[in-house]
Each structure stands twice: as structure tokens, then as C-alpha cells.
Write an enzyme that holds these catalytic residues in place. Sequence first.
Site, mmCIF file in Angstrom:
data_model
loop_
_atom_site.group_PDB
_atom_site.id
_atom_site.type_symbol
_atom_site.label_atom_id
_atom_site.label_comp_id
_atom_site.label_asym_id
_atom_site.label_seq_id
_atom_site.Cartn_x
_atom_site.Cartn_y
_atom_site.Cartn_z
ATOM 1 N N ASN A 156 -19.555 -22.735 -2.849
ATOM 2 C CA ASN A 156 -18.792 -22.716 -1.601
ATOM 3 C C ASN A 156 -18.880 -24.078 -0.919
ATOM 4 O O ASN A 156 -19.794 -24.861 -1.184
ATOM 5 C CB ASN A 156 -19.341 -21.627 -0.666
ATOM 6 C CG ASN A 156 -18.385 -21.319 0.471
ATOM 7 O OD1 ASN A 156 -17.204 -21.064 0.233
ATOM 8 N ND2 ASN A 156 -18.863 -21.340 1.696
ATOM 9 N N ARG A 157 -17.927 -24.332 -0.053
ATOM 10 C CA ARG A 157 -17.944 -25.611 0.680
ATOM 11 C C ARG A 157 -19.144 -25.702 1.619
ATOM 12 O O ARG A 157 -19.741 -26.757 1.781
ATOM 13 C CB ARG A 157 -16.648 -25.767 1.499
ATOM 14 C CG ARG A 157 -15.391 -25.840 0.648
ATOM 15 C CD ARG A 157 -14.170 -26.137 1.500
ATOM 16 N NE ARG A 157 -12.952 -25.870 0.764
ATOM 17 C CZ ARG A 157 -12.413 -26.669 -0.140
ATOM 18 N NH1 ARG A 157 -13.014 -27.816 -0.431
ATOM 19 N NH2 ARG A 157 -11.296 -26.345 -0.753
ATOM 20 N N THR A 158 -19.481 -24.578 2.258
ATOM 21 C CA THR A 158 -20.623 -24.573 3.179
ATOM 22 C C THR A 158 -21.730 -23.676 2.632
ATOM 23 O O THR A 158 -21.484 -22.525 2.271
ATOM 24 C CB THR A 158 -20.209 -24.069 4.577
ATOM 25 O OG1 THR A 158 -19.643 -22.764 4.461
ATOM 26 C CG2 THR A 158 -19.198 -25.012 5.204
ATOM 27 N N LYS A 182 -10.721 -4.826 10.415
ATOM 28 C CA LYS A 182 -11.759 -4.283 9.542
ATOM 29 C C LYS A 182 -13.123 -4.173 10.232
ATOM 30 O O LYS A 182 -13.949 -3.355 9.852
ATOM 31 C CB LYS A 182 -11.887 -5.132 8.273
ATOM 32 C CG LYS A 182 -10.709 -4.996 7.322
ATOM 33 C CD LYS A 182 -10.962 -5.758 6.033
ATOM 34 C CE LYS A 182 -9.850 -5.577 5.042
ATOM 35 N NZ LYS A 182 -10.148 -6.227 3.740
ATOM 36 N N ALA A 196 -14.137 -11.246 0.812
ATOM 37 C CA ALA A 196 -13.883 -10.794 -0.561
ATOM 38 C C ALA A 196 -15.044 -11.174 -1.471
ATOM 39 O O ALA A 196 -15.480 -10.369 -2.306
ATOM 40 C CB ALA A 196 -12.583 -11.390 -1.086
ATOM 41 N N ASP A 202 -13.296 -2.665 -1.488
ATOM 42 C CA ASP A 202 -12.923 -3.953 -2.090
ATOM 43 C C ASP A 202 -13.733 -4.273 -3.346
ATOM 44 O O ASP A 202 -13.178 -4.591 -4.392
ATOM 45 C CB ASP A 202 -13.094 -5.096 -1.083
ATOM 46 C CG ASP A 202 -12.015 -5.103 -0.020
ATOM 47 O OD1 ASP A 202 -10.919 -4.569 -0.283
ATOM 48 O OD2 ASP A 202 -12.263 -5.648 1.070
ATOM 49 N N ILE A 221 -8.442 -13.692 -7.316
ATOM 50 C CA ILE A 221 -7.999 -12.532 -6.540
ATOM 51 C C ILE A 221 -6.684 -12.790 -5.812
ATOM 52 O O ILE A 221 -6.097 -11.857 -5.257
ATOM 53 C CB ILE A 221 -9.087 -12.051 -5.553
ATOM 54 C CG1 ILE A 221 -9.279 -13.050 -4.408
ATOM 55 C CG2 ILE A 221 -10.388 -11.759 -6.268
ATOM 56 C CD1 ILE A 221 -10.060 -12.466 -3.237
ATOM 57 N N SER A 239 0.810 -1.228 0.000
ATOM 58 C CA SER A 239 0.000 0.000 0.000
ATOM 59 C C SER A 239 0.844 1.278 0.000
ATOM 60 O O SER A 239 0.502 2.237 -0.711
ATOM 61 C CB SER A 239 -0.962 -0.002 1.193
ATOM 62 O OG SER A 239 -1.966 -0.976 1.010
#
Length: 281
Positions: A154-156, A67, A134, A103, A222, A17
Site C-alpha cells: 500500500n502507499r501508506t 455501510k 475491500a 464482501d 476487483i 444488484s
Amino acid sequence: MGYRFKLIGYPITHSLSPWIHEQFLERSNLQGTYKIHEIKPEDSFEENIKRLKNEQIDGFNVTVPYKQAIIPFLDILDDTARKMGAVNTVAYKNGKWIGYNTDGVGYVRSLESKYPNLFNDKENRVLVIGAGGAARAIYYALDRYEFSNIDIANRTKASAEGIIESANSPRRTKILSLEEAEKNVASYELIIQTTSVGMKPNQEHAIISSNDMNLNTIVSDIVYQPVLTKFLRDSAKKGAMIHQGHTMLLYQGQYAFEIWTNKKINIGDMDTKLKDILEGR
């Protein structure tokens, strides 16, 4: 005296950054500094934030693990940050600390800069792989850009459901397992990999197989270490067009700088320069 910007988080000594924002300051002909303010877990977060307030800086970026922790110290949250429940950019305006999340917009800007024609047809089918922070940011941004068909793999299942519920959007979204996503990759015009799978030191891993990838599908990852992940390499071999993760860093930084200074910087050759830095050239 110039602008005073900072980055808070831990660990952040190797963050890119400062380089990015020093480039922005130079390219905009503005005077200013961008410094790291590392807050160790054993340190008092509240005391560090009080110190920042007393310094009267113009803005700062926030990265892991703070965050969410920063939110109670802010006066205002913009709509995206409120939906996300996470802030990565804070601006000091009219005596108030305002929290933003750059983001999702940063990601979409980076994608649009390379593949502008994708945005001409909002019926293009999109698959987001993963359901973390993300993925949530990217889903919200694509929804805001009015893409009609955004699915999540997604897995879950519960994590993916949480993204859809909090977005409160009329979009047609299916939730898939990773196995289902792998079988259906040919039906998407855009596939976005948002997990940490494939990141160094596990760079020879891919979240799903690219064997059935469609020709000319845009495949985005990403992860930016390595710049060219196994998922991107495998997809390119099948004829897919690729989008690399390091550009998201630049464009989310661009948006933060725009919030702070009202100046939108042309990324130009920073894409290549950042890639060279990441690859140790």
C-alpha cells in the site's frame, strides 16, 4: 406475497444488484422483489431507516456511503461485520435486524469457483494490493480460509498495519511499498488488486508493472469497469492466469441471498451474462 428485498445507498440508480437478485429469485423459484431505495445526502438517514423498519422487509443490501452509518440502527452484528466496522447486508430474523458483511466471503467464493486448486495448498503466497475496505474484507476472508502467507502492499504503511491489527491473526504478513511489491511479484502465487486504479475513465492505468510477473501466477482485480483492466491485460501477456472483478459482485450477492433465504444459488451462466451487460452487449 413473497420476499421483499431492497438496496440502500447513493447514487444507486445504475446498480446491478436488482438484476442479480431478480435472477436469484427466478432460479430458486421464489416469489419476491428487489428494489432500490436511494437516500440522498440531504435526506434524513434516520427517517429513511425508520420507514424501512415500518415496511417490514425481509432484508436489504447497503452500499456507499452508508455501510458504517447503518450500524447504530442494527440489533446484532455478525463477527465479520464487527471486525470490518462495515455492513453491506441486513437480514430481518426473529424480530431483529442483523448486519453482515459479504464482501470477503463473496470474493473468496468467486476465486475458488475459477481456481479451486489454489485452495489445496494454504502455503501459497498471497499479495493484497491496497488497504481500503475491500482489502480489509479480502484479507479477513483469506485469513479465515487459513492461508498462511498474506502480504499487503500500500502507499501508506499505517492503513495496512490497521488491517493486520484488527484481524488479530497469527498469519505471517509483511507490509510492502508499491515499489517493493513491483520488484517481488514473481514470488507470489496470488496477487489481488483491490484499489480503484484502472477503473473507468482511467482504464489505461495499472497499480504496478507486470513486467516481472511469474508464469501461472493468479492475478485478480476487483475493478469491474472495465471488465478486463490494464493490470489484468498486462499480466495475461506475461503468462499469468486472471480473475475478473465482476464475479465478486455475483458471489457476494449469492451469499447475501443465502443469508436471507437459506438457499444457495448456482451462479451458472450469470458470469457471462453479467459480463455482457457490463460490456454493453
